[in-house]
Design a protein around this motif. Structure first.
Motif, PDB file in Angstrom:
ATOM      1  N   ARG A   1      -6.185   7.614   2.703  1.00 24.36           N
ATOM      2  CA  ARG A   1      -6.467   7.754   4.321  1.00 24.36           C
ATOM      3  C   ARG A   1      -5.076   7.712   4.886  1.00 24.36           C
ATOM      4  N   LEU A   2      -4.135   6.770   4.560  1.00 23.53           N
ATOM      5  CA  LEU A   2      -3.358   6.422   5.265  1.00 23.53           C
ATOM      6  C   LEU A   2      -2.200   7.626   5.131  1.00 23.53           C
ATOM      7  N   TYR A   3      -2.004   8.051   4.072  1.00 28.41           N
ATOM      8  CA  TYR A   3      -0.871   8.863   3.598  1.00 28.41           C
ATOM      9  C   TYR A   3      -1.239  10.292   3.341  1.00 28.41           C
ATOM     10  N   ALA A   4      -2.496  10.645   3.713  1.00 29.96           N
ATOM     11  CA  ALA A   4      -3.265  11.866   3.339  1.00 29.96           C
ATOM     12  C   ALA A   4      -2.256  13.136   3.858  1.00 29.96           C
ATOM     13  N   SER A   5      -1.753  12.962   4.961  1.00 35.72           N
ATOM     14  CA  SER A   5      -1.113  14.043   5.637  1.00 35.72           C
ATOM     15  C   SER A   5       0.494  13.898   5.222  1.00 35.72           C
ATOM     16  N   ALA A   6       0.735  12.860   4.595  1.00 39.16           N
ATOM     17  CA  ALA A   6       2.328  13.036   4.128  1.00 39.16           C
ATOM     18  C   ALA A   6       2.600  14.124   3.271  1.00 39.16           C
TER      19      ALA A   6
ATOM     20  N   GLU B   1      -6.025   0.634  12.179  1.00 41.69           N
ATOM     21  CA  GLU B   1      -7.278   1.173  12.730  1.00 41.69           C
ATOM     22  C   GLU B   1      -8.120   2.177  11.256  1.00 41.69           C
ATOM     23  N   ASN B   2      -6.973   2.631  10.857  1.00 41.96           N
ATOM     24  CA  ASN B   2      -7.330   3.990   9.623  1.00 41.96           C
ATOM     25  C   ASN B   2      -8.125   2.947   8.352  1.00 41.96           C
ATOM     26  N   ILE B   3      -7.336   1.770   8.046  1.00 40.98           N
ATOM     27  CA  ILE B   3      -7.734   0.833   7.129  1.00 40.98           C
ATOM     28  C   ILE B   3      -9.192   0.494   7.574  1.00 40.98           C
ATOM     29  N   VAL B   4      -9.387   0.033   8.649  1.00 42.43           N
ATOM     30  CA  VAL B   4     -10.694  -0.424   9.129  1.00 42.43           C
ATOM     31  C   VAL B   4     -11.718   0.549   8.871  1.00 42.43           C
ATOM     32  N   GLU B   5     -11.362   1.831   9.468  1.00 43.78           N
ATOM     33  CA  GLU B   5     -12.413   2.715   9.236  1.00 43.78           C
ATOM     34  C   GLU B   5     -12.774   3.209   7.900  1.00 43.78           C
TER      35      GLU B   5
ATOM     36  N   PHE C   1      -7.760   3.390   0.536  1.00 46.69           N
ATOM     37  CA  PHE C   1      -6.943   3.258   1.566  1.00 46.69           C
ATOM     38  C   PHE C   1      -5.498   4.068   1.722  1.00 46.69           C
ATOM     39  N   LYS C   2      -4.829   3.971   0.704  1.00 40.56           N
ATOM     40  CA  LYS C   2      -3.813   4.673   0.538  1.00 40.56           C
ATOM     41  C   LYS C   2      -4.212   6.357   0.857  1.00 40.56           C
TER      42      LYS C   2
ATOM     43  N   ILE D   1       0.820  -1.342   0.016  1.00 40.52           N
ATOM     44  CA  ILE D   1      -0.071   0.140  -0.068  1.00 40.52           C
ATOM     45  C   ILE D   1       0.804   1.498   0.036  1.00 40.52           C
ATOM     46  N   GLY D   2       2.013   1.249   0.594  1.00 40.94           N
ATOM     47  CA  GLY D   2       3.058   2.432   0.483  1.00 40.94           C
ATOM     48  C   GLY D   2       4.071   2.270   1.568  1.00 40.94           C
ATOM     49  N   PRO D   3       4.827   3.365   2.089  1.00 42.27           N
ATOM     50  CA  PRO D   3       5.719   3.150   2.785  1.00 42.27           C
ATOM     51  C   PRO D   3       5.430   2.505   3.925  1.00 42.27           C
ATOM     52  N   ALA D   4       6.588   2.080   4.647  1.00 45.76           N
ATOM     53  CA  ALA D   4       6.348   1.251   5.883  1.00 45.76           C
ATOM     54  C   ALA D   4       6.141   2.151   7.197  1.00 45.76           C
ATOM     55  N   PHE D   5       5.576   1.604   8.134  1.00 47.88           N
ATOM     56  CA  PHE D   5       5.242   2.325   9.433  1.00 47.88           C
ATOM     57  C   PHE D   5       6.202   1.806  10.443  1.00 47.88           C
ATOM     58  N   THR D   6       6.247   2.916  11.395  1.00 45.99           N
ATOM     59  CA  THR D   6       6.722   2.459  12.840  1.00 45.99           C
ATOM     60  C   THR D   6       6.041   1.386  13.647  1.00 45.99           C
ATOM     61  N   GLU D   7       6.647   0.971  14.504  1.00 43.81           N
ATOM     62  CA  GLU D   7       5.804   0.038  15.456  1.00 43.81           C
ATOM     63  C   GLU D   7       4.818   1.076  16.004  1.00 43.81           C
ATOM     64  N   GLU D   8       5.174   2.094  16.258  1.00 49.24           N
ATOM     65  CA  GLU D   8       4.312   3.155  17.026  1.00 49.24           C
ATOM     66  C   GLU D   8       3.041   3.463  16.315  1.00 49.24           C
TER      67      GLU D   8
END
Lengths: 546, 150, 104
Positions: free
Chosen positions: A541-546, A510-514, A538-539, A496-503
């Protein structure tokens, strides 16, 4: 289930004695680690981060109550009182000592169990459908043929030094609960013109280069199955790559020469091999093995209205219990996925409780699912409440089978030598975030699968949501894929895109589910919605603010 | 040490022709009517010699590293498909625990280290008294033994 | 095995698993294998290869020795990589198991 005869017993004991000698020669320094390693691998013994790890074979995921009790005893005697159920229906112990292994193997042999070929470049445990013999719609119980293949593949003199490991899975119905299409060989039992036979696929797999297995033959008869498998294995043994460990699986060969050419070579080899009549299973032998998988002594019952005011119990029945082919019965799934334990782990006490329940309520049989849960396959509906109460008392009644917190997770960097990142803590965090049972049911069918490295033991490629842990400059990151599936409509998930940190990764889930909930139509489940929508929404939503 | 599958040590000094030499010399050898010992590479198709088997009294197959198991298949093809009746020798990186499988695939001579413990290797030739798979080695399979008993 | 090590690692330690029971051990100042990280001999960048050779000579009781990088934090020596930290302590998801639990 299958019971060893004197021959099966003897060959296992001979292997145990052979390994005892090999261990002795290693401990005395007579052989080096280089010489010993292939031998210990063929007996399922790995060296992991903290200790040795022993992988015990659970043929096609079927255990007797007696065997499960013995496993509980073994975890106490030789390990730390728990075991881990794997995505190949096996069980692993994480803290064994080399010097104890020969005795441990003898304790296993006492209950017709072993660790043979659970590692190494040979044919591994044959896996199957954990609902075999219990769900409706089966052409035939796939465990009959899983057992036949198990015997044929054990100590095979020609195929013990293959280019790489080799995994076979068998399903007995069109619905695939055994993920056959991402196996080196996948077999589906089919019916053609009134005769039973097999559709055989070869060249599936996950890891660095996931692939769906193409069809090699749409109908192989019972007599022809072993010669056909032998032909595939021989082509692979001769032509699989030997120069590069990461390109040595059969999927690479099939991809390189093409499915049509692979079929041609296999058929050519098959024509020659099937002339050897001795490889056809004798009819008496087939009947003998078949008889072990006959229906248990079902009672003639009617379906019951589960009448209860207990919300938890009703949820357990609704979520964890599947339809049985017999009236008045249910298939009961026991979830080993709570936020407090590593997914797929069970303590010795829990194993004993489950063994007891199996004995009392399910013909003494337990199944291991490749999704790392356990199953009691033949339970009378009238017994469900008593079973649920026992399970609940031992933290085994979590009603999440097939829901978001029922995640497949590999041991990851907490245990495994090959891992780049931890996987278990991610699963636990996701479980905690989505703990609420109503929320889980509202989200609906959702398979999250998590791997701590590219070897994909957590099957992330075929998760509805797949999570792959990676190491970037010493920090753990998590890549997300969407849209994977391990069933008869198998598909590889898309990044879907760049990786996420553990945090951040749990927020991402949760964003994907929403996003799914926002866009779903007419009660469609996540996978159906994704197939309609693709990654885009989904992309965004997840990377909108990036 | 050349170990025979019956456990004895062979003292031999045979001339072994390799594949390249066979291809360049085969006409001469055929005319001389001498049977040859051929070493065949493990990465070529064994069917390449399927019409020449009568010229070999012995074929040598290779295990470049113990993990490379292609010669097991080559041996079985030679024995079971092509009907080769001469001697089959295994050379290369051979582990003690492999010769039982090699024997089952049709090998009868094993080129092992000179300082090998002969007794240990003899025992390893018979590591298992039972087997599930039919090969050409004369061993009855477990399935056949079961069917016999009934 | 996955090793996380920068090319110009400043200080390193040799580690292995004990053959007989698989326990994680470190090549110690006393010229033998010890279970506790704090007993380990630390090598500078120049000394590292030699230390490994020295440890490899004493290989009968261990399996697969290799070097890994350490850092100093408040005077304590800790592994630079997550993997070696986990090896030194135990699984992060079972604090009751492994060396972190005070058991072997």
């Amino acid at each position: 289930m299958y019971r060893y005869d004197e021959f099966d017993h003897k060959i296992v004991r001979e292997r145990v004695e052979q390994f005892r000698t090999q261990v002795k020669r290693r401990l005395s320094g007579e052989i080096t680690e280089d010489q010993f390693k292939p031998l210990r691998l063929m007996n399922g013994l790995y060296l992991q981060l903290h200790a040795y790890m022993l992988r015990i074979a659970v043929p096609y995921g079927t255990l007797s109550a007696r065997q499960l009790r013995q496993l509980a005893m073994i975890t106490r005697k030789y390990d730390k009182g728990y075991g881990h159920f794997t995505t190949r229906q096996n069980i692993q112990l994480n803290w064994v000592q080399l010097k104890d292994i020969p005795d441990l193997l003898n304790d296993l042999a006492d209950v017709e169990m072993h660790c043979i070929q659970t590692s190494g470049n040979c044919i591994r445990n044959v896996t199957s459908d954990h609902y075999a013999g219990a769900a409706a719609g089966e052409v035939e119980d796939p465990r009959i043929w899983s057992e036949i293949i198990r015997q044929w593949s054990s100590f095979h003199p020609e195929f013990s030094f293959l280019p790489r490991k080799f995994k076979i899975a068998v399903t007995g119905s069109t619905g695939d609960r055994a993920a056959i299409l991402v196996h080196d060989i996948g077999i589906r039992i089919v019916e053609q013109n009134g005769k039973t036979g097999f559709a055989v696929y070869a060249g599936g797999g996950q890891g660095r280069t996931p692939m769906i297995a193409p069809l090699m033959s749409d109908f192989v008869s019972g007599d022809e199955l072993l010669p056909f498998l032998e032909a595939i294995l021989r082509v692979y043994n001769l032509h699989g790559r030997r120069d590069n460990l990461f390109k040595a699986r059969i999927k690479i060969l099939v991809h390189a020469i093409g499915a049509d050419e692979m079929k041609r070579q296999v058929n050519e080899m098959f024509e020659k091999i099937k002339k050897n009549e001795r490889l056809a299973l004798p009819k008496q032998e087939e009947a003998r093995i078949r008889s072990y998988f006959a229906d248990p002594d079902y009672q003639q019952l009617e379906d019951e209205n589960i009448d209860s005011k207990n919300e938890d119990f009703l949820r357990f029945v609704r979520v964890n219990c599947a339809a049985h082919k017999m009236l008045g019965y249910k298939i009961v799934n026991i979830s080993l996925k709570t936020k407090d334990i590593a997914p797929g782990d069970a303590s010795a006490e829990q194993m004993e409780v489950i063994a007891e329940l199996a004995e009392r309520y399910s013909f003494s049989e337990i199944r291991v699912s490749h999704e790392q849960n356990l199953t009691l396959a033949h339970v009378r509906q009238k017994d469900l409440f008593e079973i649920w109460k026992s399970l609940k008392a031992h933290n085994l009644a979590i009603a999440n089978i097939g829901l978001i917190s029922d995640q497949i997770t590999c041991p990851g960097l907490d245990y495994c030598n090959l891992a780049n990142a931890r996987a278990i803590p991610i699963a636990q965090k996701i479980s905690a975030r989505f703990e609420n049972p109503e929320m889980q049911e509202d989200i609906g069918a959702m398979k999250i699968k998590i791997s701590g490295c590219m070897n994909a033991c957590g099957h992330h490629h075929v998760g509805h949501i797949g999570i792959l842990g990676v190491d970037k400059k010493g920090t753990e990151y998590y890549q997300i894929t969407l849209g994977g599936s391990a069933d008869e409509n198998a598909a590889i998930g898309r990044l879907i895109g760049p990786a996420f940190t553990e945090e951040d990764v749990v927020d991402a889930i949760e964003n994907i589910v929403e996003t799914y909930k926002m866009h779903r139509k007419d009660g469609e489940d996540f996978l159906t919605a994704w197939r309609r929508l693709g990654n885009e929404v989904f992309k965004e939503r997840l990377y909108a603010s990036a | 040490m050349l170990l025979h599958k019956n456990g004895t040590e062979l003292k031999q000094n045979k001339k072994i022709i390799n594949w390249e030499d066979w291809q360049s010399q085969n006409e001469e050898l055929v005319v001389k009517n001498e049977k040859t010992t051929l070493e065949f590479p493990n990465d070529l198709d064994i069917h390449l010699i399927k019409d020449d088997l009568n010229y070999f009294d012995e074929i040598v197959l290779n295990f470049p590293v113990f993990r490379d198991g292609r010669a097991y298949s080559q041996a079985r093809i030679l024995r079971e498909e092509l009907g080769f009746k001469g001697i089959l020798r295994a050379v290369g990186d051979i582990l003690l625990d492999q010769i039982f499988f090699m024997r089952r695939c049709g090998f009868e001579v094993f080129d092992i280290k000179d300082n090998a413990n002969q007794e240990e290797w003899q025992n390893a030739l018979n590591d298992f008294s039972l087997s599930y798979q039919p090969t050409n080695d004369g061993m009855k399979t477990i399935w056949e033994l079961r069917t016999q008993k009934q | 095995m996955a090793q996380h090590q920068r090319k110009n690692a400043a200080e390193q330690i040799v580690t292995a698993n004990r053959l007989v029971d698989g326990v994680v051990v470190y090549w110690s100042k006393g010229g033998n294998w010890k279970e506790q990280l704090k007993a380990a001999q630390i090598a500078s960048a120049d000394e590292a290869q030699n230390l490994l050779l020295e440890a490899q000579a004493k290989q009968t009781e261990i399996v697969d020795p290799y070097l890994f990088e350490i850092e100093r934090e408040n005077g304590r020596v800790i592994p630079a990589s997550q993997r070696e930290r986990i090896r030194a302590l135990g699984p992060t998801v079972r604090l009751d198991l492994g060396k972190q639990a005070g058991a072997k």
